[in-house]
Design a protein around this motif. Structure first.
Motif, mmCIF file in Angstrom:
data_model
loop_
_atom_site.group_PDB
_atom_site.id
_atom_site.type_symbol
_atom_site.label_atom_id
_atom_site.label_comp_id
_atom_site.label_asym_id
_atom_site.label_seq_id
_atom_site.Cartn_x
_atom_site.Cartn_y
_atom_site.Cartn_z
ATOM 1 N N GLU A 634 0.820 -1.210 0.000
ATOM 2 C CA GLU A 634 0.000 0.000 0.000
ATOM 3 C C GLU A 634 0.856 1.264 0.000
ATOM 4 N N THR A 636 1.667 3.841 -2.310
ATOM 5 C CA THR A 636 1.198 4.313 -3.615
ATOM 6 C C THR A 636 2.250 5.122 -4.356
ATOM 7 N N ASP A 640 3.268 4.028 -8.079
ATOM 8 C CA ASP A 640 2.976 4.856 -9.247
ATOM 9 C C ASP A 640 4.252 5.312 -9.945
#
Length: 1728
Positions: A634, A636, A640
């Motif tokens: 988790e 991000t 990304d």
């Protein structure tokens, strides 16, 4: 008194000799030495005489003169003394005191430079033989070896170096042995540590002797490396630092357990070794890249010295990997020092060695875990993992940096960078004559080759192993970049392993789907670098890492404790499990946070610079792993960032700026690998070095004006490789992408647009020309954007289906996503399509990627339709109202397709009963009614009609939707209106076809076909098919009119690709054929049957009207697709009993859907075969007729292998039919005779391959151990039909029919013959037991073999080489008469045995078949016995071996005719075979013993004759035995000279055994006995004949003839004596009583009478023979018969009286020697 052992005696004797020699050598010059030797000799003698004296007591006296001898310093004497000392040591006769003497002695010799090598041997023996040398003695011995390491003699120096290494290891091995006996105690550590801080020559009191020696040795080694004086190694003043470092490294790496067990050693490690390493590291850290000239001698004070620096790093690596738990603080310093060595100002070799150390650490995930736990996770500690990764990233980036002048600094990359451009580059790789493309990195004009590669998880240092180098080595070009790249990949692999252990398994796609995805990705990539990782919970590299990782003393930190076994989880409390899971997750998060920035910076540069597909693949896999790890944790931002980097790499550079940057989060900025401007500047250069594989147009975007999209866009091979990596990431780890789905899908949309992929049925993407924009805004922008198609290379054209399949599988895998992840995916697609819709409002051609993939995603997630239905269909309904035509069409396509699929889907609660779900699914279709456009309305009504046809019975409230009839649609049509509409259609077809415009004929055919495919009423469908035949009649009757008026107007006729310029009249026929073909795969059997009959009848009746070129479309677009569909649907049909017939009775052969489809398959395959048969002359003219032929054979093969008997038998009939059509096919057609003949040959080769594939498939027996109840066994008619095809085919393939083909044929025939028959049909197939006839299958098999035999006997090659193989097969079949074959493990029962109900299978009667093949083998051998291949392959031996089976069984054979036939065949074969055996002895060596065994097994068979055997039959059987004897007499014994002696002995034994009656061995069950009198007479006559050979017969050959006669006489006389003695003994038992008639039966009297007459004949013949030919032994044997003969006179009866009288008379002449032998007889026998 115990006796001394032999080894001790021998030792003392040898010592005595040595002392005597030494005394002799020293008697003149050294009298004292001589006296000492004499005294020692006396002691040795005493030891030999008195075993109680121990060897150590004696050795002290022996050692005294030896030490004196060494002190003389006389080389010869010293050498002798050292040899004796070594002997003492080996005998372990030296005690501790003696060891001290020896050590002092060799030390003195060393100082005098005498026998250095011998000294080293002595010391090595002293220390390795036992442990008597300890303490100071051991120290002095080691010091001696150390000092010899630095002498001037290279031999001595090398030997001393090796000895030192051995002895140092020995010292520490003693510690291990000591610890194993008495483990060390760890109490009192603190009190000892203070004492240890002051170095001294005395060991700690807590250490045992061996540990104390090791402690002092290790302490002195550190002292010497530091340049200080040793404490314990007295006499050693100096040692090279390199040698000391090597020894320290060896100790640390080989004996880490000692340092863990003993606190004293731990203290040395922490206080001495670490300080030494840090001090010696100082020159390495202070030095900068500007070094003095190469010729300047190295000075450790001002610059790093390569040998020391390299060895220091080796020690550091060992300390970190082996002793990290003991040296946490020190390892932090070491790691920081190693990281500093990667700075740009350090020498190239120093950076390379540091990289190798980091590589060793990076493959160890346990080490990285410890680093992170101890450093990075601590609040005020150095971030070691972060520093390592960042330093690697900085190193990689520094390799591609130019200075202000555009040149490269030698300190940056050394020789690793080629100035300017490489010699010649294409796609980033050097090319040219003789240049092999080398993997490399090319970036901003810098070309760095990929010099080395390593297997995952493995290390192999190069410069760390250069222990023999003094000067810094020249680093190989690109070596540093290669190792740094490998370190980065290994770090990613280790992070993956750590995270996989810490986290629960990731929810992934189904294994089967994952495998499909991986396989699809690998189709166009190299096998060793697959584009997609395995979609499993663990990383793709997990397995290699697990194999390569090895446990070390470094205990794993507690953070790694989360992945426990199931048993441990069951025992551990829940809170501990949660704590372990949390700590594991924290560790993984910290590792990712510490490393992702550096990894992203380095991997991004390497990815952009990589010119090698494999390296690119590895980098992409690393990025995939990091992205999925970040997603699972988790995180991000790093997730990304890595996805952004991969997406940028998959698009052209300017796309990177205009597409991806707007979507990037501000947090991504610091992790960007390079500034945007720099990337843009480098883009043209990078693109010029890559292979451009596609040129397309840019996808219009809302952020740029329309004019910005006019230029071409180029994609490289690397872009496509990155695209595959993105697809793999999304496919395997879509559950963790979250909001990054939009980034991934945006990238894929642009790539799809550039490649020219357009949506097709079902949402998949296919390459097609872009349609010209039309609609309300058809301006320049709309038209121009669609008219430009992508320019693709051949490689990409082949790769497009793979990419399309990967895209489809990506969205198919969404079925395995959880609901949250699925909503992320759908939201991203909705957002993407919304952007396309916004763009389409400005009359720019939109991308249909998102709407197509929305459709595809919906289709694969119908199991949870309620989750996504509303958000998905709501967006699609907005698309259906869009003014742009293509967007609107695809919106409607998606809605209608999803509605159809959802309504046809099967749900846990039936749709018919689920009112709410039905309403939910039908609502989008109903809402299409508000759309005003006609095309949407048309699609809505078409969808409604298809729904009612396919699942109308499931729609309980869907009847408000209306049906269309004959082109006019009404929203409220009901089922009755369908019947009314069809009546109107009948009227149109029957009455109005002549007046109908020609352009309405194709729609009319389509309309009729629609009514034929509707499911509301079967009669309507069947009648509609009848209308098809009426339409075809109209086409035929009005052909002139239609030809004149038809035109190729666009849109009237459907497209039939593959045929250029098809006439409109032919297009009309193709419409009819295509529609009938579609009806042939209807779900109803009656419709399929009627359609198939109509289709093939139409083609047969009117096919001649078509142009020849149109037949290509008939084949490839009608017939073959029809065959494929029927085959597919038949294979998936249900086998459950069909009860839908109601009151109508259904025959059992059609009571399941599978059986009904079987009928369709038979009809379709037979019809296509009939077309090939009847239209052969037309089809042969097609260019791809061979391909059509091969495809038809493939369908026939698949059908023939079907387990349905009807289908398989029909397939063989079709096979036979097309075979008959191909006969003579080579003479027809338009080509030349030679080319036509070649084509025909190709046909037959394909036919042969299909035939043997069918045969191999159907005759394969079931696997062993499987269930036998439902075993598939081919039927006899099927096998017969299959075998009957071969003879006709063989005539065409015999010119290429080789041995391997015949082997395949034989294998098929063998298994076919072995197939049993089901008990229910056996009476109709098998002949009765009384009929000796062949089954049809057996006849067909024999016909095949006859065909091959005729070809083999001809001169045709290569089939004329098959005679030996043909014999093997015939003999194999001949064995079946005695040994019936089995069909796998299928149990069978004999024919006629109805009582055995345990099995349903009946075995065949193989006796007639086996006897027939035996006769044919015999006849064939008669014809081919003289052929060289028959002789060389030992066919005769094989025949005899085969015949031995029935001959040995004889009466035990299943049929009595078998063994009688075998005897006849044996005699026939031997007539020719014995001649060839005698002529070709080198090939017949095994024939004779095989024949002897065969004859013995037959003539004296163990099987008893049946009680029912009549006298005539017995006489006939005996005649066969006599025939065998005659064969031996006529064909074997006359040629004794060329027959092996052993065989003659065997023959004589056989004749001897059979020459006399032996009734006691041949008794019958009823007590009577049978004697083979004729057989015995024949044997005796043969023996007699060859025992009396004289005259020319005796002189015919060499001594072999005499051997035969002697063997015969000996055998006769032996048998005579046995019978006579037995007769006399029986008479004695009877005594004076009359001999009972039942005891001396007629046969016994006949036997004794026969023997007496034989004796008479033998004596008479010998007396007439040449005296020189009868030896003394023969006369002696006959004379020995005289006493038994005289005894017989007492028992003589009338029957034996006369023969006895005649025999005794013959002995009258033996009372005196013959006149001509007086002299010789007297000389040999004396008074005999």
């Amino acid at each position: 008194m115990a006796a001394r052992s032999e080894s001790q005696k021998k030792f003392l004797e040898n010592v005595q000799i040595d002392l005597r020699n030494l005394s002799q050598e020293a008697k003149k010059k050294y009298p004292q030495l001589k006296d000492a030797c004499e005294e020692a000799i006396v002691k040795v003698r005493g030891g030999l005489a008195n075993p109680d004296v121990t060897l150590p007591h004696i050795s002290a006296h022996i050692l005294y003169p030896l030490v004196q001898g060494c002190e003389t310093k006389e080389p010869k004497i010293a050498k002798q003394c050292l040899g004796t000392i070594q002997r003492l040591i080996l005998q372990q006769a030296v005690d501790t005191k003696g060891a001290g003497y020896i050590t002092e002695t060799v030390w003195g010799l060393m100082r005098s430079n005498i026998e250095e090598v011998k000294l080293l041997q002595t010391v090595a023996l002293l220390l390795t033989t036992n442990a008597v040398a300890q303490g100071d003695t051991l120290a002095k011995s080691l010091a001696l070896c150390f000092r010899l390491c630095f002498c001037k003699d290279s031999t001595v120096m090398n030997t001393a170096g090796a000895t030192v290494r051995q002895l140092v290891s020995l010292v520490f091995e003693r510690v291990l042995t000591e610890d194993s006996r008495d483990p060390p105690k760890t109490s009192g550590e603190a009190s000892d540590m203070e004492h240890l801080k002051t170095a001294s020559g005395s060991p700690p009191n807590t250490l045992k002797p061996a540990a104390a020696d090791a402690y002092l040795l290790f302490q002195d080694l550190v002292q010497l490396v530091n340049g200080e004086q040793p404490f314990w190694l007295a006499g050693l003043t100096e040692m090279t630092r390199t040698f000391g470092l090597e020894l320290i490294e060896s100790i640390l790496s080989s004996f880490p357990g000692i340092f863990y067990k003993h606190p004293e050693f731990t203290f040395l490690l922490k206080e001495r070794v670490c300080a030494m390493v840090i001090r010696l590291f100082s020159p390495n850290l202070k030095h900068r890249g500007a070094a003095p000239p190469h010729g300047t001698p190295p000075s450790p004070q001002d610059k790093p010295y390569f040998p020391i620096s390299m060895r220091l790093l080796r020690v550091v690596a060992v300390l970190i990997m082996k002793f990290y738990p003991l040296l946490v603080t020190e390892c932090e310093i070491f790691l920081s020092l190693v990281v500093r060595l990667l700075e740009p100002d350090k020498p190239v070799w120093q950076r390379a060695v540091a990289l190798e150390v980091i590589h060793k650490l990076s493959v160890r995930e346990d080490i990285l875990t410890s680093f992170c736990t101890s450093y990075d996770m601590k609040p005020h500690s150095t971030k070691i993992v972060q520093d390592i990764v960042n330093s690697l990233g900085a190193y990689v980036q520094s390799l591609f940096v130019r200075d202000s002048a555009g040149a490269f600094s030698s300190s940056v990359a050394g020789s690793a960078v080629t100035q300017g451009h490489p010699p010649s580059l294409l796609a980033g790789m050097p090319v040219g004559p003789g240049v092999t493309p080398q993997p490399a990195f090319y970036y901003r004009g810098v070309w760095i080759p990929l010099a080395v590669s390593f297997p995952p998880g493995a290390t192999k240092a190069t410069y760390l192993e250069m222990l023999d180098k003094v000067e810094p080595p020249s680093v190989v070009e690109g070596y540093g970049a290669s190792v740094a790249y490998t370190c980065l990949i290994e770090i990613v692999r280790s992070l993956t392993l750590i995270t996989d252990r810490a986290l629960p398994p990731e929810p992934t796609v189904e294994p089967a789907a994952a495998a499909d995805g991986a396989n699809g990705a690998a189709q166009k990539t190299d096998s060793k670098s697959a584009a997609e990782p395995e979609p499993a919970s663990s990383s793709p590299d997990a397995s290699p890492a697990a194999a390569d990782s090895s446990p070390t003393p470094a205990a794993a930190p507690t953070a790694e404790g989360s992945p426990t076994t199931e048993g441990q989880e069951a025992v551990a409390p829940q809170d501990k499990e949660q704590e372990a899971a949390d700590s594991g997750r924290q560790l993984s998060c910290q590792l990712v946070n510490s490393s992702w920035c550096g990894l992203l910076a380095a991997l991004s540069v390497l990815l952009e610079a990589s010119t090698d597909e494999s390296a690119t693949e590895a980098i992409l896999k690393a990025m995939q792993s990091l992205a999925q790890l970040s997603g699972r944790l988790e995180l991000t931002t790093p997730r990304d960032a890595f996805i952004t980097a991969a997406c940028k790499a998959s698009l052209p550079p300017h796309y990177t700026l205009t597409v991806l940057n707007p979507q990037r989060s501000p947090t991504h900025g610091p992790s960007a690998p390079a500034p945007a401007a720099a990337a843009a500047a480098a883009a043209p250069d990078g693109l010029s070095r890559q292979q451009v594989v596609a040129v397309g147009t840019a996808l219009p975007t809302a952020s740029l004006p329309a004019a910005a999209h006019q230029g071409p866009v180029m994609l490289t091979a690397k872009n496509l490789q990155c695209m595959r990596a993105i697809l793999a990431l999304a496919h395997c780890h879509g559950a963790v992408l979250g909001t990054a789905w939009h980034l991934v899908l945006t990238t894929l949309q642009h790539l799809v647009w550039i490649l020219g992929l357009k949506p097709a049925t079902g949402g998949s993407l296919k390459a097609a020309a872009r349609p010209v924009g039309s609609g309300g805004g058809g301006g320049a922008a709309g038209g121009g954007s669609g008219a430009d198609a992508a320019v693709l290379t051949t490689a990409v054209l082949a790769d497009l289906p793979v990419l399309s399949a990967m895209l489809s599988r990506l969205f198919e895998s969404s079925r395995y996503l959880d609901e949250v992840a699925l909503h992320h995916l759908i939201d991203a697609l909705n957002q993407l399509n919304h952007e396309s819709m916004e763009l389409a409002f400005s009359n720019r051609e939109p991308s249909l990627f998102a709407v197509a993939k929305l459709l595809e995603t919906g289709l694969v997630n119908l199991d949870r339709v309620e989750v996504f239905w509303r958000p998905l269909t709501s967006h699609l309904l907005d698309a259906c109202q869009h003014p742009h035509l293509r967007m609107r069409e695809w919106g409607a396509e998606a809605v209608t397709t999803l509605t159809r699929a959802a309504l046809q889907h099967t749900y846990p609660t039936p749709l018919k009963d689920n009112q709410r779900l039905q309403t939910l699914l039908l609502t989008p279709l109903q809402e299409l009614s508000v759309v005003p456009q006609a095309d949407i309305r048309q699609r809505q009504l078409e969808c409604t009609l298809q729904v009612l046809q396919s699942c109308g019975e499931r729609l309980s409230h869907g009847w408000p939707l209306v049906l269309t009839i004959i082109g006019a649609v009404n929203e409220r049509h009901t089922e009755q209106l369908v019947r009314l509409a069809f009546q109107c259609l009948q009227l149109v077809v029957t009455d109005f076809l002549p007046v109908m415009p020609w352009s309405c004929l194709p729609p009319c055919v389509d309309t009729v076909a629609k009514f034929g495919s509707q499911t509301q009423e079967l009669n309507i469908s069947l009648t509609a098919i009848g209308l098809m035949w009426n339409i075809s009649d109209y086409f035929f009757q009005s052909q002139d009119k239609l030809r004149s008026c038809l035109t190729a107007e666009a849109g009237v006729f459907p497209e039939f690709p593959g045929v250029q310029n098809m006439p409109p009249f032919d297009r009309l026929w193709m419409c009819l054929f295509a529609r009938l073909g579609d009806l042939c795969v209807d779900s109803r059997p009656a419709v399929r049957k009627s359609s198939g009959q109509t289709l093939f009848s139409t083609i047969a009746a009117h096919g001649s009207l078509l142009q020849h070129s149109t037949w290509q479309a008939v084949l490839w677009q009608v017939l073959f697709p029809l065959l494929d569909k029927v085959r597919t649907l038949s294979g998936s049909a249900s086998t459950e009993k069909d009860d839908t017939g109601g009151n109508i009775l259904i025959h059992h052969s059609r009571n399941t859907a599978h059986k009904q489809w079987a009928e369709t398959q038979v009809l379709t395959l037979s019809g296509v075969a009939r077309v090939f048969h009847s239209k052969r002359s037309i089809l042969c003219s097609l260019a791809d007729y061979q391909r059509a032929w091969a495809l038809l054979l493939e369908f026939i093969q698949n059908a023939a292998l079907n387990e349905n008997n009807e289908v398989s038998l029909a397939a063989l009939k079709s096979f036979q039919e097309i075979m008959s059509s191909s006969k003579g096919g080579s003479t027809e057609g338009t080509g030349s005779p030679s080319s036509a003949q070649d084509d025909a040959q190709v046909n037959w080769s394909a036919a042969w391959r299909v035939w043997h594939s069918i045969g191999s498939g159907v005759t394969e027996p079931p696997p062993p151990g499987g269930p036998t109840a439902d075993v598939f066994v081919p039927s006899q008619p099927f096998l017969t039909a299959l075998v009957q095809i071969f003879p006709g085919m063989f005539q065409h393939i015999k010119y290429r029919f080789r041995a391997e083909d015949f082997s395949t044929l034989c294998s098929i025939l063998e298994r076919a013959v072995a197939v049993p028959v089901h008990g229910e049909v056996s009476p109709f197939i098998l002949p009765s037991l009384t009929e000796v006839v062949l089954t049809k299958l057996q006849e067909a098999v024999l016909a095949c073999l006859d065909t091959v035999e005729k070809g083999a006997l001809s001169d045709t090659e290569p089939v004329n080489q098959l005679i030996p193989a043909l014999f093997d097969q015939l003999l194999t079949f001949s064995r079946y008469g005695c040994q019936a074959p089995s069909y796998g493990d299928v149990p069978t029962r004999p024919q006629g045995n109805s009582s055995n109900k345990t099995t349903d299978w009946v075995a065949m009667n193989y006796v007639p078949f086996a006897e027939t093949t035996l006769r044919r083998a015999t006849a064939l051998y008669k014809t081919t016995a003289r052929r060289s291949d028959v002789i060389e392959t030992r066919v005769l031996e094989k025949i005899i071996q085969m015949l031995e089976l029935p001959l040995s069984l004889k009466y035990a054979c299943p049929a009595p005719t078998t063994w009688r036939l075998a005897v006849s065949c044996l005699l026939d074969v031997l007539k020719e075979g014995l001649v060839t055996a005698r002529q070709h002895r080198q090939h017949s060596s095994n024939v004779w013993p095989r024949l002897a065994a065969c004859l013995e097994a037959f003539l004296f068979s163990q099987s008893e004759p049946p009680a029912s055997l009549s006298a005539e039959e017995q006489q006939a059987d005996e005649a066969l035995d006599c025939a065998v004897v005659r064969m031996l007499r006529d064909d074997v014994l006359p040629f004794a000279a060329v027959v092996p002696n052993q065989f003659l002995v065997s023959v004589m034994a056989l004749l001897n055994r059979g020459s006399l009656h032996s009734a006691q061995h041949e008794s019958l069950e009823n007590g009577t006995s049978r004697l083979r009198e004729e057989f015995a007479n024949a044997c005796f006559e043969t023996l007699l004949q060859f025992s009396l050979q004289a005259g020319p017969a005796a002189a015919r050959a060499s001594a072999d003839g005499g051997i035969t006669a002697q063997l015969a006489v000996t055998a006769l006389v032996h048998r005579f004596r046995e019978v006579l003695v037995g007769f006399v003994e029986d008479g004695k038992l009877a005594g004076k009583c009359p001999l009972p008639s039942d005891h001396f039966s007629r046969h016994r009297m006949a036997e004794i009478s026969f023997v007496l007459r034989a004796i008479t004949s033998l004596l008479s013949s010998l007396k007439k023979a040449d005296p020189e030919k009868v030896d003394h032994l023969t006369w002696q044997q006959l004379v020995e018969l005289y006493p038994p003969l005289v005894s017989c006179t007492l028992l003589a009866s009338e029957q034996v009286g006369r023969p006895l009288h005649d025999a005794l008379l013959q002995y009258a002449d033996l009372l005196r020697p013959p006149p001509d032998r007086l002299g010789s007889a007297a000389g040999h026998n004396g008074t005999s």
